[in-house]
Design a protein around this motif. Structure first.
Motif, PDB file in Angstrom:
ATOM      1  N   SER A   4     -29.416  32.589  14.889  1.00 43.07           N
ATOM      2  CA  SER A   4     -29.858  32.649  13.494  1.00 43.07           C
ATOM      3  C   SER A   4     -28.847  33.439  12.656  1.00 43.07           C
ATOM      4  N   GLY A   5     -29.120  33.534  11.361  1.00 42.72           N
ATOM      5  CA  GLY A   5     -28.150  34.110  10.438  1.00 42.72           C
ATOM      6  C   GLY A   5     -27.810  35.570  10.690  1.00 42.72           C
ATOM      7  N   SER A   6     -28.835  36.402  10.866  1.00 44.68           N
ATOM      8  CA  SER A   6     -28.559  37.829  11.068  1.00 44.68           C
ATOM      9  C   SER A   6     -27.769  38.069  12.360  1.00 44.68           C
ATOM     10  N   PRO A   7     -28.193  37.450  13.498  1.00 40.34           N
ATOM     11  CA  PRO A   7     -27.378  37.608  14.704  1.00 40.34           C
ATOM     12  C   PRO A   7     -25.946  37.100  14.511  1.00 40.34           C
ATOM     13  N   SER A   8     -25.749  36.037  13.745  1.00 39.58           N
ATOM     14  CA  SER A   8     -24.382  35.500  13.597  1.00 39.58           C
ATOM     15  C   SER A   8     -23.483  36.520  12.901  1.00 39.58           C
ATOM     16  N   ASN A   9     -24.025  37.218  11.885  1.00 36.03           N
ATOM     17  CA  ASN A   9     -23.213  38.242  11.215  1.00 36.03           C
ATOM     18  C   ASN A   9     -22.926  39.402  12.164  1.00 36.03           C
ATOM     19  N   PHE A  10     -23.933  39.788  12.922  1.00 31.69           N
ATOM     20  CA  PHE A  10     -23.736  40.898  13.864  1.00 31.69           C
ATOM     21  C   PHE A  10     -22.742  40.512  14.972  1.00 31.69           C
ATOM     22  N   GLN A  11     -22.756  39.247  15.345  1.00 27.57           N
ATOM     23  CA  GLN A  11     -21.805  38.781  16.361  1.00 27.57           C
ATOM     24  C   GLN A  11     -20.368  38.865  15.848  1.00 27.57           C
ATOM     25  N   VAL A  12     -20.180  38.548  14.570  1.00 27.80           N
ATOM     26  CA  VAL A  12     -18.829  38.668  13.998  1.00 27.80           C
ATOM     27  C   VAL A  12     -18.410  40.142  13.962  1.00 27.80           C
ATOM     28  N   TYR A  13     -19.329  41.012  13.561  1.00 28.98           N
ATOM     29  CA  TYR A  13     -18.991  42.451  13.534  1.00 28.98           C
ATOM     30  C   TYR A  13     -18.654  42.939  14.937  1.00 28.98           C
TER      31      TYR A  13
ATOM     32  N   THR B 170     -26.511  30.160   7.948  1.00 26.16           N
ATOM     33  CA  THR B 170     -27.709  29.701   8.640  1.00 26.16           C
ATOM     34  C   THR B 170     -27.698  28.175   8.515  1.00 26.16           C
ATOM     35  N   THR B 171     -28.486  27.517   9.337  1.00 30.30           N
ATOM     36  CA  THR B 171     -28.479  26.050   9.309  1.00 30.30           C
ATOM     37  C   THR B 171     -29.797  25.495   8.784  1.00 30.30           C
ATOM     38  N   HIS B 172     -30.723  26.403   8.428  1.00 33.83           N
ATOM     39  CA  HIS B 172     -32.066  25.961   8.054  1.00 33.83           C
ATOM     40  C   HIS B 172     -32.366  26.140   6.573  1.00 33.83           C
ATOM     41  N   LYS B 173     -31.361  26.477   5.772  1.00 35.40           N
ATOM     42  CA  LYS B 173     -31.636  26.588   4.336  1.00 35.40           C
ATOM     43  C   LYS B 173     -31.193  25.277   3.684  1.00 35.40           C
ATOM     44  N   SER B 174     -30.285  25.350   2.701  1.00 34.95           N
ATOM     45  CA  SER B 174     -29.969  24.106   1.982  1.00 34.95           C
ATOM     46  C   SER B 174     -29.315  23.055   2.884  1.00 34.95           C
ATOM     47  N   LEU B 175     -28.804  23.464   4.027  1.00 31.39           N
ATOM     48  CA  LEU B 175     -28.209  22.488   4.956  1.00 31.39           C
ATOM     49  C   LEU B 175     -29.262  21.551   5.553  1.00 31.39           C
ATOM     50  N   ARG B 176     -30.497  22.028   5.596  1.00 32.08           N
ATOM     51  CA  ARG B 176     -31.656  21.249   6.066  1.00 32.08           C
ATOM     52  C   ARG B 176     -31.616  20.906   7.548  1.00 32.08           C
ATOM     53  N   GLY B 177     -31.081  21.818   8.348  1.00 32.15           N
ATOM     54  CA  GLY B 177     -31.067  21.597   9.789  1.00 32.15           C
ATOM     55  C   GLY B 177     -32.115  22.461  10.473  1.00 32.15           C
ATOM     56  N   PRO B 178     -32.020  22.569  11.795  1.00 33.54           N
ATOM     57  CA  PRO B 178     -32.959  23.411  12.546  1.00 33.54           C
ATOM     58  C   PRO B 178     -32.636  24.887  12.337  1.00 33.54           C
ATOM     59  N   ARG B 179     -33.564  25.773  12.699  1.00 30.80           N
ATOM     60  CA  ARG B 179     -33.293  27.198  12.526  1.00 30.80           C
ATOM     61  C   ARG B 179     -32.173  27.614  13.471  1.00 30.80           C
ATOM     62  N   GLY B 180     -31.084  28.077  12.921  1.00 34.49           N
ATOM     63  CA  GLY B 180     -29.941  28.483  13.735  1.00 34.49           C
ATOM     64  C   GLY B 180     -28.829  28.976  12.839  1.00 34.49           C
ATOM     65  N   ALA B 181     -27.629  29.054  13.367  1.00 35.78           N
ATOM     66  CA  ALA B 181     -26.492  29.507  12.567  1.00 35.78           C
ATOM     67  C   ALA B 181     -25.190  28.969  13.151  1.00 35.78           C
ATOM     68  N   MET B 182     -24.161  28.985  12.324  1.00 32.76           N
ATOM     69  CA  MET B 182     -22.818  28.626  12.786  1.00 32.76           C
ATOM     70  C   MET B 182     -21.854  29.726  12.359  1.00 32.76           C
TER      71      MET B 182
END
Ligand SMILES: Cc1ncc(COP(=O)(O)O)c(C=O)c1O
Length: 262
Positions: free
Chosen positions: A29-38, A102-114
């Motif tokens: 998800s979005g928060s983990p993706s940012n923390f993963q980059v940090y 995140t992939t679940h906002k305007s992208l309209r995908g499943p809950r996740g992140a890239m």
């Protein structure tokens, strides 16, 4: 394999050259993706410079001010990635080193992140030798095994489908409709007589428009925020602009405030 296909679709959707960009699609998800980059790129005590919350920042962005030169630029395009994918607003890829979404906002995908990261040649050093970006391994390892276990293959598969859909003319037309609908929201001028985002949120809920209160620049308290954000993306498909406008007007009126339309 679903993951490889998903990565291919992700690069194609955002029109990225695979020689210059890579993408990790495992982040949950979005928060983990940012923390993963940090986790991948920051050494202990290094700093993050980010937008303040009311100015568009997110809780996962950190709050310290960075005065270092040659900082890595991360763009979190969570809210707008669908609009970027459709090419209806400018893309952050031209400027950023890392792009999370995140992939679940305007992208309209499943809950996740890239997590997208630059690859290939970064520049040349004083000796004239090529210097390469070194983000890929660090980010992939921070995601797995650093902060996650096995990939959620069902999510990754669904994301591959959503990204494929994001390359269709129908999707572009949909995102144009999103922009148009948003401009109707922007037309609503609320004159402040004790109204705030929390109240409007409640009334909008009553007329079946899912929205949540949100701080905007100039707010003094997150408990009494001046903004709302509209969440249910299917509204943009379901409702014609006029109908949407009518409903917002109704919702605001029933918050007992003066509402003017431009
Ligand atoms: C800009 C931004 N980044 C990250 C996130 C966090 O996403 P998630 O809820 O998937 O952790 C959000 C959530 O609202 C967000 O708005």
């Amino acid at each position: 394999m679903a993951e490889t296909l998903c990565q291919k679709h992700a690069l194609e959707t955002f029109q990225l050259d695979p020689a210059k960009w890579g993408v990790n699609v495992q982040s949950l998800s979005g928060s983990p993706s940012n923390f993963q980059v940090y986790t991948a790129l920051l050494k202990p005590h290094e700093r993050i410079m980010a937008l303040d919350l009311p100015h568009g920042g997110h809780l996962s962005h950190g709050y310290q001010v960075c005065d270092k030169q040659k900082a890595i630029m991360l763009a979190d395009m969570a809210h707008i990635s669908g609009l970027v994918a459709a090419g209806v607003i400018p893309s952050p890829f031209e400027y950023a080193d890392i792009v999370t979404t995140t992939t679940h906002k305007s992208l309209r995908g499943p809950r996740g992140a890239m997590i997208f990261f630059r690859n290939g040649v970064k520049g040349t050093n004083k000796q004239g030798q090529e210097v390469l970006y070194d983000y890929e391994d660090k980010i992939n390892q921070a995601v797995f095994p650093g902060l996650q276990g096995g990939p959620h293959n069902h999510t990754i598969t669904a994301l591959a489908v959503a990204l494929k859909y994001a390359m269709t003319p129908e999707y572009k037309a949909y995102q144009e409709q999103v922009l148009s609908n948003c401009s109707k929201f922007a037309d609503v001028r609320i004159t402040f007589k004790g109204i705030d985002g929390s109240r409007v949120e409640k009334v909008m809920e009553a007329v079946h428009i899912a929205a949540n209160k949100n701080t905007v620049p100039g707010d003094v308290s997150a408990m009494v925020p001046g903004g709302i954000r509209e969440l249910r993306l299917s509204h943009h498909t379901e409702y014609l602009e006029a109908k949407l406008r009518e409903r917002i007007k109704w919702a605001c009126k029933h918050s007992y405030q003066d509402v003017t339309f431009m």
